[in-house]
Design a protein around this motif. Structure first.
Motif, PDB file in Angstrom:
ATOM      1  N   LEU A 128     -24.229 -23.746   1.801  1.00  0.00           N
ATOM      2  CA  LEU A 128     -24.513 -23.402   0.401  1.00  0.00           C
ATOM      3  C   LEU A 128     -25.822 -24.030  -0.066  1.00  0.00           C
ATOM      4  O   LEU A 128     -26.779 -23.337  -0.386  1.00  0.00           O
ATOM      5  CB  LEU A 128     -23.364 -23.875  -0.496  1.00  0.00           C
ATOM      6  N   SER A 129     -25.870 -25.369  -0.058  1.00  0.00           N
ATOM      7  CA  SER A 129     -27.024 -26.048  -0.665  1.00  0.00           C
ATOM      8  C   SER A 129     -28.156 -26.267   0.337  1.00  0.00           C
ATOM      9  O   SER A 129     -27.972 -26.137   1.553  1.00  0.00           O
ATOM     10  CB  SER A 129     -26.574 -27.403  -1.199  1.00  0.00           C
ATOM     11  N   ALA A 130     -29.314 -26.642  -0.209  1.00  0.00           N
ATOM     12  CA  ALA A 130     -30.459 -26.996   0.644  1.00  0.00           C
ATOM     13  C   ALA A 130     -30.095 -28.174   1.540  1.00  0.00           C
ATOM     14  O   ALA A 130     -30.480 -28.212   2.717  1.00  0.00           O
ATOM     15  CB  ALA A 130     -31.662 -27.336  -0.231  1.00  0.00           C
ATOM     16  N   ALA A 131     -29.328 -29.117   1.008  1.00  0.00           N
ATOM     17  CA  ALA A 131     -28.951 -30.300   1.802  1.00  0.00           C
ATOM     18  C   ALA A 131     -28.079 -29.884   2.984  1.00  0.00           C
ATOM     19  O   ALA A 131     -28.272 -30.353   4.117  1.00  0.00           O
ATOM     20  CB  ALA A 131     -28.226 -31.314   0.917  1.00  0.00           C
ATOM     21  N   GLU A 132     -27.136 -28.953   2.746  1.00  0.00           N
ATOM     22  CA  GLU A 132     -26.278 -28.480   3.853  1.00  0.00           C
ATOM     23  C   GLU A 132     -27.100 -27.710   4.877  1.00  0.00           C
ATOM     24  O   GLU A 132     -26.888 -27.824   6.083  1.00  0.00           O
ATOM     25  CB  GLU A 132     -25.176 -27.565   3.313  1.00  0.00           C
ATOM     26  N   MET A 133     -28.062 -26.923   4.385  1.00  0.00           N
ATOM     27  CA  MET A 133     -28.896 -26.155   5.310  1.00  0.00           C
ATOM     28  C   MET A 133     -29.747 -27.105   6.160  1.00  0.00           C
ATOM     29  O   MET A 133     -29.922 -26.893   7.363  1.00  0.00           O
ATOM     30  CB  MET A 133     -29.782 -25.170   4.544  1.00  0.00           C
ATOM     31  N   TYR A 134     -30.231 -28.158   5.526  1.00  0.00           N
ATOM     32  CA  TYR A 134     -31.027 -29.171   6.239  1.00  0.00           C
ATOM     33  C   TYR A 134     -30.200 -29.758   7.391  1.00  0.00           C
ATOM     34  O   TYR A 134     -30.644 -29.780   8.541  1.00  0.00           O
ATOM     35  CB  TYR A 134     -31.446 -30.266   5.245  1.00  0.00           C
ATOM     36  N   GLU A 135     -28.981 -30.236   7.066  1.00  0.00           N
ATOM     37  CA  GLU A 135     -28.095 -30.838   8.086  1.00  0.00           C
ATOM     38  C   GLU A 135     -27.901 -29.903   9.267  1.00  0.00           C
ATOM     39  O   GLU A 135     -28.111 -30.269  10.420  1.00  0.00           O
ATOM     40  CB  GLU A 135     -26.700 -31.094   7.476  1.00  0.00           C
ATOM     41  N   ALA A 136     -27.469 -28.680   8.960  1.00  0.00           N
ATOM     42  CA  ALA A 136     -27.105 -27.725  10.017  1.00  0.00           C
ATOM     43  C   ALA A 136     -28.321 -27.359  10.873  1.00  0.00           C
ATOM     44  O   ALA A 136     -28.223 -27.238  12.099  1.00  0.00           O
ATOM     45  CB  ALA A 136     -26.502 -26.474   9.397  1.00  0.00           C
ATOM     46  N   THR A 137     -29.481 -27.209  10.219  1.00  0.00           N
ATOM     47  CA  THR A 137     -30.657 -26.735  10.953  1.00  0.00           C
ATOM     48  C   THR A 137     -31.233 -27.838  11.835  1.00  0.00           C
ATOM     49  O   THR A 137     -31.540 -27.623  13.013  1.00  0.00           O
ATOM     50  CB  THR A 137     -31.724 -26.224   9.962  1.00  0.00           C
ATOM     51  N   VAL A 138     -31.356 -29.035  11.252  1.00  0.00           N
ATOM     52  CA  VAL A 138     -31.934 -30.148  12.019  1.00  0.00           C
ATOM     53  C   VAL A 138     -31.061 -30.447  13.234  1.00  0.00           C
ATOM     54  O   VAL A 138     -31.553 -30.684  14.335  1.00  0.00           O
ATOM     55  CB  VAL A 138     -32.127 -31.388  11.097  1.00  0.00           C
ATOM     56  N   LYS A 139     -29.727 -30.371  13.039  1.00  0.00           N
ATOM     57  CA  LYS A 139     -28.790 -30.653  14.140  1.00  0.00           C
ATOM     58  C   LYS A 139     -28.984 -29.642  15.277  1.00  0.00           C
ATOM     59  O   LYS A 139     -29.067 -30.007  16.448  1.00  0.00           O
ATOM     60  CB  LYS A 139     -27.360 -30.574  13.595  1.00  0.00           C
ATOM     61  N   ALA A 140     -29.113 -28.381  14.921  1.00  0.00           N
ATOM     62  CA  ALA A 140     -29.223 -27.337  15.953  1.00  0.00           C
ATOM     63  C   ALA A 140     -30.598 -27.356  16.627  1.00  0.00           C
ATOM     64  O   ALA A 140     -30.757 -26.854  17.742  1.00  0.00           O
ATOM     65  CB  ALA A 140     -28.958 -25.968  15.330  1.00  0.00           C
ATOM     66  N   PHE A 141     -31.595 -27.916  15.958  1.00  0.00           N
ATOM     67  CA  PHE A 141     -32.983 -27.841  16.468  1.00  0.00           C
ATOM     68  C   PHE A 141     -33.161 -28.627  17.771  1.00  0.00           C
ATOM     69  O   PHE A 141     -33.976 -28.247  18.609  1.00  0.00           O
ATOM     70  CB  PHE A 141     -33.948 -28.361  15.396  1.00  0.00           C
ATOM     71  N   ASP A 142     -32.370 -29.721  17.915  1.00  0.00           N
ATOM     72  CA  ASP A 142     -32.522 -30.567  19.106  1.00  0.00           C
ATOM     73  C   ASP A 142     -32.455 -29.776  20.396  1.00  0.00           C
ATOM     74  O   ASP A 142     -33.237 -29.992  21.307  1.00  0.00           O
ATOM     75  CB  ASP A 142     -31.402 -31.626  19.120  1.00  0.00           C
ATOM     76  N   ARG A 143     -31.489 -28.846  20.460  1.00  0.00           N
ATOM     77  CA  ARG A 143     -31.313 -28.104  21.718  1.00  0.00           C
ATOM     78  C   ARG A 143     -31.920 -26.699  21.662  1.00  0.00           C
ATOM     79  O   ARG A 143     -31.609 -25.851  22.496  1.00  0.00           O
ATOM     80  CB  ARG A 143     -29.841 -28.066  22.127  1.00  0.00           C
ATOM     81  N   ALA A 144     -32.804 -26.463  20.680  1.00  0.00           N
ATOM     82  CA  ALA A 144     -33.363 -25.102  20.544  1.00  0.00           C
ATOM     83  C   ALA A 144     -34.759 -24.996  21.161  1.00  0.00           C
ATOM     84  O   ALA A 144     -35.435 -26.002  21.362  1.00  0.00           O
ATOM     85  CB  ALA A 144     -33.426 -24.724  19.077  1.00  0.00           C
ATOM     86  N   ASP A 145     -35.151 -23.751  21.442  1.00  0.00           N
ATOM     87  CA  ASP A 145     -36.524 -23.499  21.901  1.00  0.00           C
ATOM     88  C   ASP A 145     -37.433 -23.176  20.727  1.00  0.00           C
ATOM     89  O   ASP A 145     -38.651 -23.163  20.869  1.00  0.00           O
ATOM     90  CB  ASP A 145     -36.538 -22.322  22.877  1.00  0.00           C
ATOM     91  N   GLY A 146     -36.823 -22.872  19.592  1.00  0.00           N
ATOM     92  CA  GLY A 146     -37.658 -22.555  18.439  1.00  0.00           C
ATOM     93  C   GLY A 146     -36.826 -22.178  17.228  1.00  0.00           C
ATOM     94  O   GLY A 146     -35.603 -22.052  17.324  1.00  0.00           O
ATOM     95  N   ALA A 147     -37.499 -22.053  16.083  1.00  0.00           N
ATOM     96  CA  ALA A 147     -36.794 -21.695  14.846  1.00  0.00           C
ATOM     97  C   ALA A 147     -37.660 -20.793  13.982  1.00  0.00           C
ATOM     98  O   ALA A 147     -38.885 -20.899  13.988  1.00  0.00           O
ATOM     99  CB  ALA A 147     -36.437 -22.965  14.073  1.00  0.00           C
ATOM    100  N   VAL A 148     -36.976 -19.895  13.283  1.00  0.00           N
ATOM    101  CA  VAL A 148     -37.655 -19.005  12.334  1.00  0.00           C
ATOM    102  C   VAL A 148     -37.116 -19.350  10.943  1.00  0.00           C
ATOM    103  O   VAL A 148     -35.924 -19.185  10.678  1.00  0.00           O
ATOM    104  CB  VAL A 148     -37.362 -17.521  12.653  1.00  0.00           C
ATOM    105  N   MET A 149     -37.992 -19.836  10.083  1.00  0.00           N
ATOM    106  CA  MET A 149     -37.562 -20.348   8.784  1.00  0.00           C
ATOM    107  C   MET A 149     -37.710 -19.248   7.737  1.00  0.00           C
ATOM    108  O   MET A 149     -38.746 -19.116   7.097  1.00  0.00           O
ATOM    109  CB  MET A 149     -38.415 -21.559   8.392  1.00  0.00           C
ATOM    110  N   CYS A 150     -36.647 -18.482   7.620  1.00  0.00           N
ATOM    111  CA  CYS A 150     -36.731 -17.311   6.756  1.00  0.00           C
ATOM    112  C   CYS A 150     -36.046 -17.561   5.414  1.00  0.00           C
ATOM    113  O   CYS A 150     -36.215 -16.784   4.472  1.00  0.00           O
ATOM    114  CB  CYS A 150     -36.025 -16.170   7.492  1.00  0.00           C
ATOM    115  N   ALA A 151     -35.265 -18.631   5.327  1.00  0.00           N
ATOM    116  CA  ALA A 151     -34.471 -18.857   4.102  1.00  0.00           C
ATOM    117  C   ALA A 151     -35.351 -19.179   2.906  1.00  0.00           C
ATOM    118  O   ALA A 151     -36.421 -19.751   3.045  1.00  0.00           O
ATOM    119  CB  ALA A 151     -33.485 -19.998   4.338  1.00  0.00           C
ATOM    120  N   ALA A 152     -34.862 -18.785   1.737  1.00  0.00           N
ATOM    121  CA  ALA A 152     -35.506 -19.168   0.483  1.00  0.00           C
ATOM    122  C   ALA A 152     -34.761 -20.401  -0.010  1.00  0.00           C
ATOM    123  O   ALA A 152     -33.697 -20.296  -0.625  1.00  0.00           O
ATOM    124  CB  ALA A 152     -35.414 -18.028  -0.511  1.00  0.00           C
ATOM    125  N   VAL A 153     -35.310 -21.559   0.347  1.00  0.00           N
ATOM    126  CA  VAL A 153     -34.615 -22.826   0.092  1.00  0.00           C
ATOM    127  C   VAL A 153     -35.040 -23.350  -1.274  1.00  0.00           C
ATOM    128  O   VAL A 153     -36.237 -23.353  -1.597  1.00  0.00           O
ATOM    129  CB  VAL A 153     -34.999 -23.863   1.177  1.00  0.00           C
TER     130      VAL A 153
END
Ligand code: C5P
Length: 410
Positions: free
Chosen positions: A264-289
């Motif tokens: 829901l919130s920017a803070a929740e989006m931050y948590e979820a995204t930063v956590k997943a980034f460790d094992r990712a090859d890349g990210a597309v930041m499309c959200a309107a935060v």
């Protein structure tokens, strides 16, 4: 002469329906037909009655090696020309040239000739190549019809600029046959099963609007629909990537093969995204935060008083900037929605947030931005910028993922 085969598109056995309308550019349809025949496609030509004044059915029948269809039935013997079976036969329906009149009828569902009834029954991808005078092309009525068609998934090969039949010079000249043939070749390649070019790659996509609670009932948010981000997530998954979609609230279905994490919130989006980034090859930041959130959300519903109400806001964390700071060799793609000094602002974000490239939307462009099904974007990287024409969000997603693919599989 180069054939589309030379551009990597073998069209052997493909069925192309070529619709010709009454424009002086109809002579270019002859060349287009030849290019497809040379590449191995079967071409069936449908003409509007007026188109016959611009290019003869004999020319088109000879080039396509099939009788031309114009009327609903053959006046000689009463044989019915079934628009339904034509629509089913075709792998792709290309209307080139498409006049302002035909585009307007397509946009409103008028069905007063075979070319138009076939459009309404076509199940295959439909491509139009507009051709008209510059003022007719620029007219808001035509532009609105093109936006309507693009939003319904019709693909548009934009006209070029140059000398027009009227003697005036400007935008409205039908794209060259080679360009249309290449576009259609690419499209037919894409409509085959997508190649899993991103297999083994892990991507994160953020999408939609965040919601910042003021109290249990009210919140601060924005108009983002999430459509662009969902289209990108779907396209990445279709090419075989493992996709985590970190999504704000939307009404959209999860694209096939995508793992969705709702926040829901920017803070929740931050948590979820930063956590997943460790094992990712890349990210597309499309959200309107949200950039600001209430300093504290009231636990009970705020009561109205007689005077003004002040809500103190504090900054949220910038998720994209955080990923940019810790990105290492990963790929990072950002978005910028601007209303003024668009390019300068986007370039500054590209650098500040350490993006590999940024997708700029301007709210000043008709058909771009929130909610709609179309978008008009400019892709900007450290080397330069590429302005794309108005297209459906699905097509924009394909173009963005083409770039991502190029960068990830270098
Ligand atoms: O600075 P601005 O918000 O315009 O930057 C837009 C880009 O930054 C978008 O890619 C957006 O998803 C991302 N962003 C973010 N976290 C924020 C604000 C923006 O990821 N808090």
């Amino acid at each position: 002469m180069t054939s589309p085969t030379a551009a990597g598109h073998d069209l052997a056995g493909r069925h192309i329906l070529l619709g010709i309308t009454g424009s002086i550019a109809a002579y270019k349809a002859a060349m287009l037909c030849r290019l497809w025949k040379t590449a191995g496609a079967e071409v069936q030509v449908v003409m509007t009655p007026l188109a016959k004044q611009f290019i003869t059915p004999l020319t088109m029948a000879t080039l396509s090696k099939r009788p031309i269809l114009v009327e609903f039935f053959d006046p000689e013997n009463g044989a019915w020309n079934s628009h339904v079976s034509l629509g089913e036969w075709a792998d792709c329906y290309v209307i080139a040239p498409a006049t302002a009149n035909t585009l307007a009828k397509m946009a409103t569902g008028v069905a007063d000739n075979l070319l138009l009834t076939t459009y309404l029954s076509a199940r295959c991808p439909v491509v139009v190549a507009p051709a008209m005078d510059l003022d007719m092309y620029a007219h808001e009525a035509t532009q609105q019809n093109l936006r309507t068609l693009a939003a319904r998934g019709v693909r548009i090969v934009e006209p070029g600029e140059g000398e027009l039949a009227s003697g005036l010079s400007g935008k409205g000249r039908m794209a060259e046959p080679q360009q249309i043939a290449e576009y259609v070749g690419r499209l037919l390649g894409e409509t085959d099963e997508k190649k899993k070019t991103l297999a083994g790659k892990r991507m994160i996509v953020t999408a939609g609007a965040t919601i910042e609670a003021i109290d249990p009932v009210r919140f601060i948010s924005n108009h983002s629909s999430g459509k662009m981000g969902y289209a990108i997530a779907g396209e990445l998954a279709a090419r075989g990537a493992e996709v985590t979609l970190v999504s704000g609230r939307t009404a959209l279905p999860t694209p096939p093969g995508v793992e969705r994490v709702d926040v829901l919130s920017a803070a929740e989006m931050y948590e979820a995204t930063v956590k997943a980034f460790d094992r990712a090859d890349g990210a597309v930041m499309c959200a309107a935060v949200a950039d600001y959130t209430p300093e504290s959300a009231s636990e009970t519903k705020l009561k109205k008083g007689d005077g003004e109400l002040f809500i103190r806001l504090r900054r949220t964390q910038d998720i994209a900037a955080e990923l940019g700071a810790r990105k290492g060799g990963r790929l990072l793609v950002g978005f910028a929605l601007e209303t003024n000094d668009e390019k300068a602002h986007a370039q500054s974000k590209l650098r500040r947030k350490n993006f590999d490239f940024i997708v700029l939307n301007s709210l000043r462009d008709a058909g771009a931005g929130f909610r709609g099904d179309t978008n008009k974007v400019t892709l900007i990287d450290h080397a330069g910028s590429e302005e794309l024409p108005l297209m459906s969000k699905r097509e924009v997603a394909e173009r963005i993922v083409d770039r991502i693919e190029g960068l990830l599989t270098r």
